[in-house]
Design an enzyme around this catalytic site. Structure first.
Site, PDB file in Angstrom:
ATOM      1  N   ASP A 127      18.746 -11.698  24.633  1.00 11.18           N
ATOM      2  CA  ASP A 127      18.461 -12.759  25.598  1.00 11.18           C
ATOM      3  C   ASP A 127      19.214 -12.455  26.886  1.00 11.18           C
ATOM      4  OD1 ASP A 127      17.259 -15.375  26.243  1.00 11.18           O
ATOM      5  OD2 ASP A 127      19.334 -16.058  26.380  1.00 11.18           O
ATOM      6  N   THR A 128      18.606 -12.771  28.012  1.00 11.82           N
ATOM      7  CA  THR A 128      19.221 -12.524  29.315  1.00 11.82           C
ATOM      8  C   THR A 128      19.119 -13.755  30.199  1.00 11.82           C
ATOM      9  OG1 THR A 128      18.669 -10.169  29.218  1.00 11.82           O
ATOM     10  CG2 THR A 128      19.153 -11.074  31.385  1.00 11.82           C
TER      11      THR A 128
END
Length: 227
Positions: A127-128
């Site tokens: 996830d970013t």
């Protein structure tokens, strides 16, 4: 660069999860252990074209299983120093855990489709997010939101956090075999309204977190050297 860090992160995750390498091992020694990956079935728990591109660049043999994890964690639980990075790790863990649960609970036919040779499973979730003054900014869901985000980033520095988590069939679904995050400091140049309009119209905003800040958006002129 964030590109290299992203590649190194995923190789590190898979290598650590499958070969028992110390977390203090050097990146070069971890990459050298890619041969270990032939002994497991690597699953990418993401539909992101950019993350698939990373796996392809590393010439990894993997399958994609999209997670149904609802990314609705309460951001109020991730305030303060380190909060946004912890948020990405929590989301990555949720995605990877969900994918492993789904595969293990699937029919024999479905499991064979994902894992023809019956190897141990290693699921990678990621996830970013963008961190602007401690505020978590996720992928904009509309054109107006995309423009507003670019205006807020214009002429300013921010952080991009990527969380990675690995769940394995051998370790089980209760806890990750490995989780970690990487952070990059990014500075945007001053953006005119014309530049913002053109960038959003280009469609590249759809891959904002993994395109602009993953250095794959070569046409854009948004990122500047840190002052």
């Amino acid at each position: 660069s964030l590109c290299v860090r992203g590649m190194r992160s995923i190789v590190m995750a898979a290598a650590l999860a499958t070969s028992g390498v110390s977390a203090m091992a050097s990146p070069s020694s971890l990459i050298a252990r890619q041969a270990q990956l032939s002994k497991i079935r690597l699953i990418l728990g993401s539909q992101s074209p950019r993350r698939r591109e990373i796996f392809d660049l590393l010439e990894l043999d993997y399958a994609v299983v999209v997670s149904d994890f609802e990314e609705n964690l309460d951001k109020a639980d991730f305030v303060g120093e380190g909060g946004p990075a912890r948020y990405t790790v929590a989301n990555a863990e949720g995605k990877a855990q969900d994918v492993l649960k789904t595969i293990l609970a699937s029919s024999d036919e479905e499991r064979v489709a994902h894992n023809p040779e019956g190897k141990p499973l290693v699921v990678v979730g990621s996830d970013t997010v963008v961190d602007l003054d401690g505020v978590i900014l996720e992928k904009p869901k509309s054109t107006d939101a995309a423009k507003a985000m670019l205006r807020s980033l214009s002429g300013r520095s921010h952080y991009v956090h990527t969380g990675v988590s690995v769940f394995t069939s051998e370790a089980g679904i209760e806890a990750p075999a490995l989780s970690f995050s990487e952070t990059t400091h990014v500075h945007f140049g001053e953006l005119s309204e014309e530049e913002i309009e053109a960038y959003v119209a280009s469609g590249e905003m759809a891959g904002l977190h993994t395109a602009i800040w993953a250095c794959s958006s070569k046409k854009s002129n948004l990122i500047r050297p840190n002052p």
